[in-house]
Write a protein that holds these residues in place. Structure first.
Motif, PDB file in Angstrom:
ATOM      1  N   TYR A 101      73.016  11.223  51.266  1.00 39.68           N
ATOM      2  CA  TYR A 101      73.604  10.885  53.060  1.00 39.68           C
ATOM      3  C   TYR A 101      72.857  11.785  53.985  1.00 39.68           C
ATOM      4  CZ  TYR A 101      77.973  10.651  55.405  1.00 39.68           C
ATOM      5  OH  TYR A 101      78.691   9.543  56.363  1.00 39.68           O
ATOM      6  N   TRP A 102      72.274  12.608  53.444  1.00 39.65           N
ATOM      7  CA  TRP A 102      71.922  13.341  54.580  1.00 39.65           C
ATOM      8  C   TRP A 102      70.512  12.490  54.587  1.00 39.65           C
ATOM      9  CZ3 TRP A 102      66.388  15.018  53.860  1.00 39.65           C
ATOM     10  CH2 TRP A 102      66.092  16.078  54.639  1.00 39.65           C
TER      11      TRP A 102
ATOM     12  N   ASN B 176      73.090   8.083  58.776  1.00 39.39           N
ATOM     13  CA  ASN B 176      72.396   7.837  60.260  1.00 39.39           C
ATOM     14  C   ASN B 176      72.615   5.654  59.620  1.00 39.39           C
ATOM     15  OD1 ASN B 176      70.772   7.743  61.910  1.00 39.39           O
ATOM     16  ND2 ASN B 176      69.718   6.394  61.007  1.00 39.39           N
ATOM     17  N   LEU B 177      72.859   5.446  58.652  1.00 42.00           N
ATOM     18  CA  LEU B 177      73.060   4.405  57.993  1.00 42.00           C
ATOM     19  C   LEU B 177      74.447   4.176  57.974  1.00 42.00           C
ATOM     20  CD1 LEU B 177      71.952   2.715  55.177  1.00 42.00           C
ATOM     21  CD2 LEU B 177      71.426   2.151  56.415  1.00 42.00           C
TER      22      LEU B 177
ATOM     23  N   GLY C 197      69.932  15.751  62.707  1.00 40.93           N
ATOM     24  CA  GLY C 197      69.884  16.556  62.291  1.00 40.93           C
ATOM     25  C   GLY C 197      71.396  17.445  62.964  1.00 40.93           C
ATOM     26  N   ILE C 198      71.801  18.597  62.872  1.00 41.37           N
ATOM     27  CA  ILE C 198      72.818  19.341  63.426  1.00 41.37           C
ATOM     28  C   ILE C 198      72.368  20.092  64.631  1.00 41.37           C
ATOM     29  CG2 ILE C 198      73.925  18.973  60.969  1.00 41.37           C
ATOM     30  CD1 ILE C 198      73.506  21.877  59.992  1.00 41.37           C
ATOM     31  N   ASP C 199      73.674  21.389  64.943  1.00 41.79           N
ATOM     32  CA  ASP C 199      73.786  21.316  66.383  1.00 41.79           C
ATOM     33  C   ASP C 199      72.240  22.661  65.872  1.00 41.79           C
ATOM     34  OD1 ASP C 199      75.508  19.862  67.652  1.00 41.79           O
ATOM     35  OD2 ASP C 199      76.847  21.282  67.000  1.00 41.79           O
ATOM     36  N   PRO C 200      71.007  23.162  66.762  1.00 36.92           N
ATOM     37  CA  PRO C 200      70.513  24.448  66.814  1.00 36.92           C
ATOM     38  C   PRO C 200      71.685  25.568  66.423  1.00 36.92           C
ATOM     39  CG  PRO C 200      69.774  23.132  67.704  1.00 36.92           C
ATOM     40  CD  PRO C 200      71.237  22.722  68.151  1.00 36.92           C
TER      41      PRO C 200
ATOM     42  N   ASP D 297      81.214  17.027  61.464  1.00 42.57           N
ATOM     43  CA  ASP D 297      80.995  16.047  61.428  1.00 42.57           C
ATOM     44  C   ASP D 297      80.408  15.878  59.904  1.00 42.57           C
ATOM     45  OD1 ASP D 297      81.904  13.224  61.167  1.00 42.57           O
ATOM     46  OD2 ASP D 297      79.451  13.234  62.624  1.00 42.57           O
ATOM     47  N   PHE D 298      79.070  15.953  60.168  1.00 43.75           N
ATOM     48  CA  PHE D 298      78.629  15.573  58.570  1.00 43.75           C
ATOM     49  C   PHE D 298      79.095  16.093  57.368  1.00 43.75           C
ATOM     50  CE2 PHE D 298      75.018  17.008  55.773  1.00 43.75           C
ATOM     51  CZ  PHE D 298      74.408  15.777  55.643  1.00 43.75           C
ATOM     52  N   PHE D 299      78.733  17.852  57.432  1.00 42.08           N
ATOM     53  CA  PHE D 299      79.854  18.188  55.829  1.00 42.08           C
ATOM     54  C   PHE D 299      81.375  17.123  55.337  1.00 42.08           C
ATOM     55  CE2 PHE D 299      82.506  21.037  54.058  1.00 42.08           C
ATOM     56  CZ  PHE D 299      82.073  21.634  53.126  1.00 42.08           C
TER      57      PHE D 299
END
Length: 447
Positions: free
Chosen positions: A96-97, A102-103, A123-126, A141-143
């Motif tokens: 998924y990463w 992205n899809l 990517g995620i926030d630095p 959100d990604f998690f």
């Protein structure tokens, strides 16, 4: 802290920030449609917190699937089933990463509204670089979205238990979590063509559950039934699970995790209105599950003359799946009806599958596929923003895509490397043939 408290008080006193379920995940601007009196920092904090809490509750559902399946398979296959559950979760995390996220939420469309970009990991926030105007952190959100992807794969695992080889199953999981699920989910939650049509699936009755069910159905057809499941005279041979205590524990874990699954799909907790809506979702989710369990109790008593615990467990899950498409707008009474029908479906569809000789070890097809379709199609009864025609088009589009692609992949795997263990290994048990270890070694009789 002094700067946060005034905003916190405002967030609890004023309400706005309407968010349309998962569709908002790719558009942070929607999450910031708040009244001016609510601090952007507070909105960001509460929205991010909702994503994170919802995410780890949905992650806990992986344990529920593992326990449910371990309890419903025979003791000689428990280790293999547990391995499949942890491996698919790990595969989902990587795929998924690498591709899926992205899809599902494309920055650009390769095919507008249908297919996003491949191989562009977002990517995620630095460190220390959260931006309040985004409405929530990209990492949260990604998690959260990753957990839904993993859930889809978990559904397939139980249906194909006790006779599928491990490596072909894991290869299919790679494709399912990296490509199949993200593409069909992008059609709705990524702003694709179903979203533009007005299709509505709040937390994924079809996008997650029915999709997993379609993939499982394709696999079950290609794989075939377990040896001895269906006798030559057409009768079905019962194959009881090893541990109903584990299966019951798994059901309760899934029930608990579902509050994160549905509740956090509100995608906002930065206002009074959102907080009220999340609580309403919790109530409706719980009532649908309760009704599903009771409906299964009544149906099994009427049909079989006795109550079947495994059917009751699946009845509760079917009630949960049914309400997932729209847990916000129904009244409590409507939620009970929707969940109750789902629970009855979980009982009625099982003998229908047996007549077709489709061997579903844990009952995932009735629970996730059929109840998921039911929950999606009934959405317009409580949500006037969509229509029965649009809902049907969405179900057909997603179902056709997932089933056809899954069927093709399972067929290719069958022809190239084989997807089924040999008869001797199936009789002995996959724990010995595939894993070389047993879940209950002390229970094995010495020869």
């Amino acid at each position: 802290m002094k700067q946060i408290f005034p905003g916190l008080i405002a967030a609890l006193a004023l309400g706005a920030l309407p968010v349309a379920a998962q569709e908002a995940a790719a558009t942070p601007e929607t999450a910031m449609a708040a009244v001016e009196a609510v601090s952007a920092d507070v909105v960001y904090i509460f929205n991010t917190l909702l994503f994170l809490i919802g995410g780890f509750l949905v992650m806990w559902m992986a344990a529920g699937f593992a326990m449910l399946e371990a309890g419903l398979v025979r003791s000689k296959n428990v280790t293999t089933q547990l391995f499949k559950n942890i491996s698919l979760f790990a595969i989902a995390g990587i795929m998924y990463w690498l591709i899926g996220y992205n899809l599902m939420y494309p920055g650009e469309w390769t095919m507008p509204g249908i297919l996003g970009e491949l191989f562009s990991p977002k990517g995620i926030d630095p460190v220390g670089a959260g931006v309040a105007d985004d409405g929530y952190s990209s990492g949260s959100d990604f998690f959260f979205q990753l957990m839904f992807c993993a859930t889809t794969a978990s559904i397939v695992s139980g249906t194909l238990a006790e006779r599928v080889k491990l490596w072909p199953f894991m290869i299919f999981t790679v494709v399912l979590t990296g490509v199949i699920y993200p593409i069909e989910a992008s059609w709705q939650w990524g702003g694709g063509f179903l979203s533009e049509m007005g299709f509505s699936d709040f937390a994924g009755s079809t996008l997650v559950h029915a999709a997993g069910g379609f993939a499982a159905l394709a696999g079950a057809i290609v794989l075939g039934a377990r040896y001895g499941k269906y006798r030559p005279d057409g009768r079905m041979q019962p194959m009881p699970g090893s541990n109903l205590a584990l299966a019951t524990l798994g059901t309760f874990i899934l029930w608990l995790g579902w509050f994160g699954f549905n509740g956090a799909s509100q995608l906002a907790l930065g206002s009074v209105n959102d907080a009220a809506d999340v609580s309403r979702i919790f109530v409706n989710t719980n009532m649908a599950a309760s009704a599903g369990a009771i409906a299964a109790v009544i149906t099994t008593q009427l049909v079989y003359g006795k109550i079947d615990l495994t059917m009751v467990l699946n009845g509760a899950l079917a009630g949960l799946v049914s309400i997932t498409a729209e847990p916000l707008t129904p009244s409590i009474f409507a939620s009970v009806l929707i969940g109750g029908v789902g629970g009855a479906i979980a009982v009625i569809v099982v003998p229908m599958l047996d007549k077709l000789k489709i061997d579903d070890v844990v009952g995932a097809i009735p629970v996730h596929l059929v109840a998921g379709i039911w929950g999606t199609l009934i959405v317009p009864a409580t949500n006037p923003d969509t229509s029965y025609v649009t809902q049907a088009i969405g179900v057909i589009a997603i179902g056709a895509f997932v089933f056809i692609v899954s069927f093709a992949i399972w067929t290719i795997l069958k022809v190239t490397m084989g997807i089924r263990v040999d008869r001797e290994s199936e009789i002995t048990g996959l724990d010995i043939s595939e894993m070389g270890m047993e879940a209950y070694p002390d229970f094995v009789q010495a020869k």
